[in-house]
Structure formats: structure tokens, C-alpha cells
Design a protein around this motif. Structure first.
Motif, PDB file in Angstrom:
ATOM      1  N   GLU A   1      -5.762  -9.014   6.133  1.00  0.00           N
ATOM      2  CA  GLU A   1      -5.780  -8.591   4.827  1.00  0.00           C
ATOM      3  C   GLU A   1      -6.811  -8.645   4.106  1.00  0.00           C
ATOM      4  N   SER A   2      -7.586  -9.847   4.200  1.00  0.00           N
ATOM      5  CA  SER A   2      -8.869 -10.023   3.360  1.00  0.00           C
ATOM      6  C   SER A   2      -9.926  -9.112   3.799  1.00  0.00           C
ATOM      7  N   GLN A   3      -9.954  -8.740   4.929  1.00  0.00           N
ATOM      8  CA  GLN A   3     -10.957  -7.945   5.511  1.00  0.00           C
ATOM      9  C   GLN A   3     -10.879  -6.545   5.235  1.00  0.00           C
ATOM     10  N   VAL A   4      -9.673  -6.125   4.862  1.00  0.00           N
ATOM     11  CA  VAL A   4      -9.635  -4.674   4.299  1.00  0.00           C
ATOM     12  C   VAL A   4     -10.237  -4.446   3.064  1.00  0.00           C
ATOM     13  N   MET A   5     -10.395  -5.353   2.315  1.00  0.00           N
ATOM     14  CA  MET A   5     -11.266  -5.362   0.997  1.00  0.00           C
ATOM     15  C   MET A   5     -12.467  -5.082   1.227  1.00  0.00           C
ATOM     16  N   GLY A   6     -13.069  -4.310   0.304  1.00  0.00           N
ATOM     17  CA  GLY A   6     -14.554  -3.936   0.326  1.00  0.00           C
ATOM     18  C   GLY A   6     -14.759  -2.758  -0.977  1.00  0.00           C
ATOM     19  N   ALA A   7     -16.082  -2.671  -1.169  1.00  0.00           N
ATOM     20  CA  ALA A   7     -16.368  -1.849  -2.340  1.00  0.00           C
ATOM     21  C   ALA A   7     -16.112  -0.334  -1.950  1.00  0.00           C
ATOM     22  N   ASP A   8     -16.518  -0.152  -0.547  1.00  0.00           N
ATOM     23  CA  ASP A   8     -16.450   1.399  -0.241  1.00  0.00           C
ATOM     24  C   ASP A   8     -15.177   1.092   1.014  1.00  0.00           C
ATOM     25  N   ALA A   9     -14.027   1.695   0.611  1.00  0.00           N
ATOM     26  CA  ALA A   9     -13.013   1.646   1.414  1.00  0.00           C
ATOM     27  C   ALA A   9     -12.709   2.949   2.238  1.00  0.00           C
ATOM     28  N   ARG A  10     -13.517   3.880   1.918  1.00  0.00           N
ATOM     29  CA  ARG A  10     -13.195   5.385   2.459  1.00  0.00           C
ATOM     30  C   ARG A  10     -13.244   5.413   4.093  1.00  0.00           C
ATOM     31  N   VAL A  11     -14.162   4.646   4.715  1.00  0.00           N
ATOM     32  CA  VAL A  11     -14.363   4.719   6.006  1.00  0.00           C
ATOM     33  C   VAL A  11     -13.274   4.072   6.823  1.00  0.00           C
ATOM     34  N   PRO A  12     -12.857   2.777   6.478  1.00  0.00           N
ATOM     35  CA  PRO A  12     -11.920   1.981   7.145  1.00  0.00           C
ATOM     36  C   PRO A  12     -10.382   2.902   6.805  1.00  0.00           C
ATOM     37  N   LEU A  13     -10.288   3.174   5.526  1.00  0.00           N
ATOM     38  CA  LEU A  13      -8.982   4.196   5.205  1.00  0.00           C
ATOM     39  C   LEU A  13      -8.977   5.359   6.167  1.00  0.00           C
ATOM     40  N   GLU A  14     -10.101   6.047   6.345  1.00  0.00           N
ATOM     41  CA  GLU A  14     -10.157   7.174   7.172  1.00  0.00           C
ATOM     42  C   GLU A  14      -9.761   6.888   8.538  1.00  0.00           C
ATOM     43  N   ILE A  15     -10.312   5.563   9.169  1.00  0.00           N
ATOM     44  CA  ILE A  15     -10.086   5.311  10.509  1.00  0.00           C
ATOM     45  C   ILE A  15      -8.607   4.728  10.735  1.00  0.00           C
ATOM     46  N   LEU A  16      -8.107   4.114   9.772  1.00  0.00           N
ATOM     47  CA  LEU A  16      -6.601   3.544   9.915  1.00  0.00           C
ATOM     48  C   LEU A  16      -5.661   4.684   9.972  1.00  0.00           C
ATOM     49  N   THR A  17      -6.000   5.584   8.977  1.00  0.00           N
ATOM     50  CA  THR A  17      -5.126   6.667   8.765  1.00  0.00           C
ATOM     51  C   THR A  17      -5.125   7.561  10.072  1.00  0.00           C
ATOM     52  N   ARG A  18      -6.230   7.976  10.711  1.00  0.00           N
ATOM     53  CA  ARG A  18      -6.414   8.651  12.129  1.00  0.00           C
ATOM     54  C   ARG A  18      -5.460   7.868  12.959  1.00  0.00           C
ATOM     55  N   LEU A  19      -5.782   6.780  13.285  1.00  0.00           N
ATOM     56  CA  LEU A  19      -5.121   5.824  14.228  1.00  0.00           C
ATOM     57  C   LEU A  19      -3.537   5.990  13.980  1.00  0.00           C
ATOM     58  N   ARG A  20      -3.127   5.687  12.947  1.00  0.00           N
ATOM     59  CA  ARG A  20      -1.649   5.924  12.610  1.00  0.00           C
ATOM     60  C   ARG A  20      -0.943   7.215  12.919  1.00  0.00           C
ATOM     61  N   LEU A  21      -2.005   8.257  12.532  1.00  0.00           N
ATOM     62  CA  LEU A  21      -1.619   9.685  13.138  1.00  0.00           C
ATOM     63  C   LEU A  21      -1.515   9.902  14.497  1.00  0.00           C
ATOM     64  N   LYS A  22      -2.340   9.174  15.452  1.00  0.00           N
ATOM     65  CA  LYS A  22      -2.079   9.179  16.618  1.00  0.00           C
ATOM     66  C   LYS A  22      -0.925   8.155  17.229  1.00  0.00           C
ATOM     67  N   ARG A  23      -0.206   7.453  16.163  1.00  0.00           N
ATOM     68  CA  ARG A  23       0.892   6.910  16.655  1.00  0.00           C
ATOM     69  C   ARG A  23       0.509   5.367  17.210  1.00  0.00           C
ATOM     70  N   PHE A  24      -0.619   4.985  16.835  1.00  0.00           N
ATOM     71  CA  PHE A  24      -0.767   3.440  17.081  1.00  0.00           C
ATOM     72  C   PHE A  24      -0.203   2.834  15.839  1.00  0.00           C
ATOM     73  N   HIS A  25       0.368   1.425  16.206  1.00  0.00           N
ATOM     74  CA  HIS A  25       0.931   0.853  15.045  1.00  0.00           C
ATOM     75  C   HIS A  25      -0.114   0.025  14.462  1.00  0.00           C
ATOM     76  N   LEU A  26      -0.023  -0.207  13.239  1.00  0.00           N
ATOM     77  CA  LEU A  26      -0.857  -0.809  12.244  1.00  0.00           C
ATOM     78  C   LEU A  26      -0.352  -2.133  11.728  1.00  0.00           C
ATOM     79  N   SER A  27      -0.879  -3.157  11.672  1.00  0.00           N
ATOM     80  CA  SER A  27      -0.470  -4.379  11.190  1.00  0.00           C
ATOM     81  C   SER A  27      -1.180  -5.038  10.137  1.00  0.00           C
ATOM     82  N   ILE A  28      -0.635  -5.297   9.059  1.00  0.00           N
ATOM     83  CA  ILE A  28      -1.407  -6.411   8.183  1.00  0.00           C
ATOM     84  C   ILE A  28      -1.116  -7.709   8.487  1.00  0.00           C
TER      85      ILE A  28
END
Length: 409
Positions: free
Chosen positions: A271-298
Motif C-alpha cells: 500500500e505505501s508503495q502505491v503512494m506517489g506525486a504522479d500516480a498516472r503511470v502506476p494507475l494506468e498499468i494496474l488498470t490495464r492488468l486488471r482488464l486483462k483479468r490479473f488479480h490485484l492485491s493491496i
């Protein structure tokens, strides 16, 4: 074994009556080399003198001039190697906070005592104590490895995956594993991740390291599947991995090459790693992976700074309740409140819940009674090498079938 008459104990308390009372209680247990001080400065003089330096300090927290927390800091400066018992009239939460601070300073602490002190409670705490000399005290010096050594370890296949099982609390079925990397060092033996993950992140080796861990985990998942074992395999992902737009393509490529389904892969993000001034790239990557049906765990939920914001912004479908809120939550009202709140949030958001740090039968019973989905921890199994996994499964199934886990399982 040390004789109780030769063990030096120091009592530090601004209350003269408490000094006399504790001295008398200790004397009844055979501890006669007991000295007392009503202020921190005099106590420090005793610690500075080798002849009067105590093996154990009974420390009051709330004192004028120098309080117990400040006194602990001076103990750290003096590299005090004895043990500590906190004694205070403060409430349970304050004492637990002070205890965490003492542990953070790496000073051995036997426990804490509430005022008025119960003689039986003091006796119980003392009964578990074995004095140790500074010469025998193990040093916790953390070896620093270079980026070159780590690069060599990756190239020479010295990084080995261990797998900690996750099981269904309701049925006992083995659902999946968390992949935990270890370094099998040729001279230092088994090296744990806290010694080298930070080095990888600082020296731009984390993508290479994660690729190595992921590739090995996927190879192992395929072997398990070919042997009739369909496990959900979780891999820890660093924030630095998520800063690269290529990471999503890499994950998809490796999973496809292994002939596995994305539904069987869990990417755990602290959870603490997700923090960041610019979350656009991580958010894009995680969203795309979720669309591919990978599981995402916090992961480590509740230990960062913006837990609920992460759940709002990122499409996680699994929540791991941090072990610091799970173990002994059955006996601690504060931990129980945080555990219950985490579980409730996850259920309301339709997320699967994993409790980390399940250490004993009491922890397991709490999960069972509260409806947590999955359990992970030493009560189930320590992290295992792949070669030992089938033997463990046989043992676990035996525990489940014989009713050793819980009556309803």
C-alpha cells in the motif's frame, strides 16, 4: 545460570513508595542486588559505571524532568545491552505504543506492568527472564551488499523462490501461494529480501529482479498445474516496476509464454508503495492488468498513509490485512477494531480478504468466526521451497481431515 543474588536490577520511578514496594517484591523472589533511583540523571550515572550497570531496568514512563521515553533514547546512546520492563499507570494503548518504540530501538523488553503492580504479574514476567551478558548478546549488524554482488546473484541464479501457502478458512482448501524471494548466497547462506530489495530499487535492478522472480514463479506454477495442482500464484510488485510502461507488456508476455491464465496470477502491491506525486503511470498499468483479468492485491493494508484512497482509486480485488493487525487481535481490543474495520471495508467493496500473520489456533479461530476468506502465516505453513510443497500439502490435508484445524473444517 546466574544466581538471583548477583543479578543487578535498577528501579527508576519518581514515586518513593513504588521504589520501596518493587524492591520488596523483588527481594521476595530472591533478587537482592536491587538499586533504585527517583530520576533519570542519577540512573544514567549508574548505567555509565561498569560496577553498577544493571542487567535489568524497571522503568516508569511518566516522570518529571526526564520521562521514560527520553530515558530509553539515552539507553540507546549508551548501547545498553540489558533488559527492560515498563511500569506505568498509563492506559494499555500508551503502554503498547511505548513497547513498540522500545522494540524499534532494539532494546530487549520483557513486558510491561500496570500500576498498582500485582506481585504475581511481576513474578510471571520475571520467570521468563534469562539474564544475558553483553558479550553473549548476538549482534544484529546488517551486512550491506553492493549492486555488483546483487547483479552477479541474479546472473548466477542465486535468487530462489520460496512459497507461502494461502488456504481457505472455511474449507481448509489450499488456494494459492505468495512468492517470496531469498538469496542463496555462496558464503553467507540464506539472505532475506530486506537485505537486498532496497539495493535493487536504488540501483535500477528491481525490474531485472522482479522478472527473475516472476519467471521462476510461472515456471513453477506450470509444473504444479501439470501435476494436478491449480494454485493462484502471487508475486510482489515494486513501485519502481509500476513506474515503467513496459511492465504490463512484460507480465502479459511471460504469462502467455508459460501457457497460464491471468486469472491464476496475483500481483501484490504494498500500500505505501502505491503512494506517489504522479500516480498516472502506476494507475494506468494496474488498470490495464486488471482488464486483462490479473488479480490485484493491496498488501500490508492499514500500514500506509492513505488506505481508503488507494481502494477508491485502484481496482484491487484482494485485500491483505497486515499481520500486525491479525496476530493476537483476539486478545487486543485495539488490534481487533482495526482488523474488523479492514474486513468490513473489503466485504462492502466485494473484495476477497487474506489475513497475514496467522500464528496460532487462536488467530485461526478469529478468522473462522469473522468470515475472513483466506489465511496465511506460520500456523498454516512457513515459506517452503517448491520441492517440499507436496509433502506439506499431504500434512496439511491430514490436519484438516483429523479436525486439528477447527471443528467445522
Amino acid at each position: 545460570m546466574n544466581s538471583t543474588s548477583t543479578i543487578k536490577i535498577l528501579i527508576l520511578d519518581d514515586d518513593t513508595f513504588m521504589l520501596k514496594l518493587l524492591t520488596r517484591m523483588l527481594a521476595k523472589q530472591g533478587y537482592t542486588a536491587v538499586s533504585s533511583c527517583d530520576n533519570g540523571r542519577d540512573a544514567l550515572k549508574r548505567i555509565d559505571d561498569a560496577d553498577t550497570r544493571p542487567d535489568l531496568i524497571l522503568l516508569d514512563l511518566n516522570m518529571p524532568d526526564m520521562d521514560g521515553i527520553e530515558f530509553v533514547r539515552y539507553l540507546v546512546d549508551r548501547q545498553y545491552h540489558g533488559d527492560l520492563i515498563l511500569v506505568s499507570g498509563e492506559d494499555e494503548r500508551m503502554l503498547k505504543t511505548a513497547e513498540k518504540l522500545v522494540h524499534a530501538h532494539k532494546i530487549p523488553m520483557l513486558g510491561y506492568l500496570h500500576k498498582p503492580v500485582n506481585p504475581d504479574k511481576l513474578s510471571e514476567v520475571m520467570s521468563h527472564w534469562e539474564p544475558h551478558s553483553s558479550e553473549n548478546k548476538p549482534q544484529s549488524n546488517k551486512k550491506i551488499y553492493s549492486a555488483e554482488e546483487l547483479q552477479s546473484a541474479i546472473s548466477n541464479h542465486e535468487l530462489v523462490n520460496y512459497y507461502q501457502p494461502k488456504v481457505s478458512v472455511e474449507t481448509g482448501e489450499v488456494i494459492g501461494v505468495e512468492t517470496l524471494v531469498r538469496w542463496h548466497h555462496p558464503t553467507d547462506g540464506l539472505v532475506f529480501p530486506d537485505h537486498f530489495i532496497g539495493i535493487a530499487e536504488k540501483n535500477h535492478l528491481i525490474n531485472e529482479l522482479t522478472t527473475c522472480v516472476l519467471t521462476n514463479a510461472l515456471t513453477q506454477a506450470k509444473i504444479w498445474r501439470e501435476n494436478g495442482l491449480n494454485l493462484r500464484v502471487a508475486i510482489n510488485v515494486s513501485m519502481d516496476n509500476l513506474a515503467s510502461l513496459d511492465f504490463q507488456d512484460l507480465v502479459v508476455k511471460l504469462v502467455t509464454q508459460a501457457g497460464l491464465s491471468p486469472q491464476g496470477i496475483v500481483l501484490e502491491v504494498t500500500e505505501s508503495q502505491v503512494m506517489g506525486a504522479d500516480a498516472r503511470v502506476p494507475l494506468e498499468i494496474l488498470t490495464r492488468l486488471r482488464l486483462k483479468r490479473f488479480h490485484l492485491s493491496i498488501d500490508d493494508f492499514g500500514t500506509g498513509h492513505s488506505s481508503l484512497a488507494q481502494l477508491r482509486d485502484i481496482p484491487f480485488d484482494e485485500l491483505k490485512i497486515d499481520q500486525s493487525f491479525v496476530h493476537r487481535a483476539w486478545a487486543d481490543d485495539t488490534l481487533r477494531a482495526i482488523y474488523d474495520a479492514s474486513l468490513s471495508v473489503a466485504k462492502q467493496l466485494g473484495m476477497e480478504t487474506v489475513a497475514e500473520g496467522v500464528e496460532d489456533q487462536h488467530d485461526w479461530e478469529l478468522l473462522r468466526q469473522t468470515g475472513c476468506d483466506l489465511a496465511q502465516g506460520n500456523f498454516v505453513s512457513r515459506p517452503l521451497q517448491a520441492a517440499n510443497f507436496f509433502d506439506w500439502i499431504a500434512e496439511w490435508k491430514n490436519r484438516v481431515s483429523s479436525g486439528l484445524i477447527a471443528d467445522s473444517v
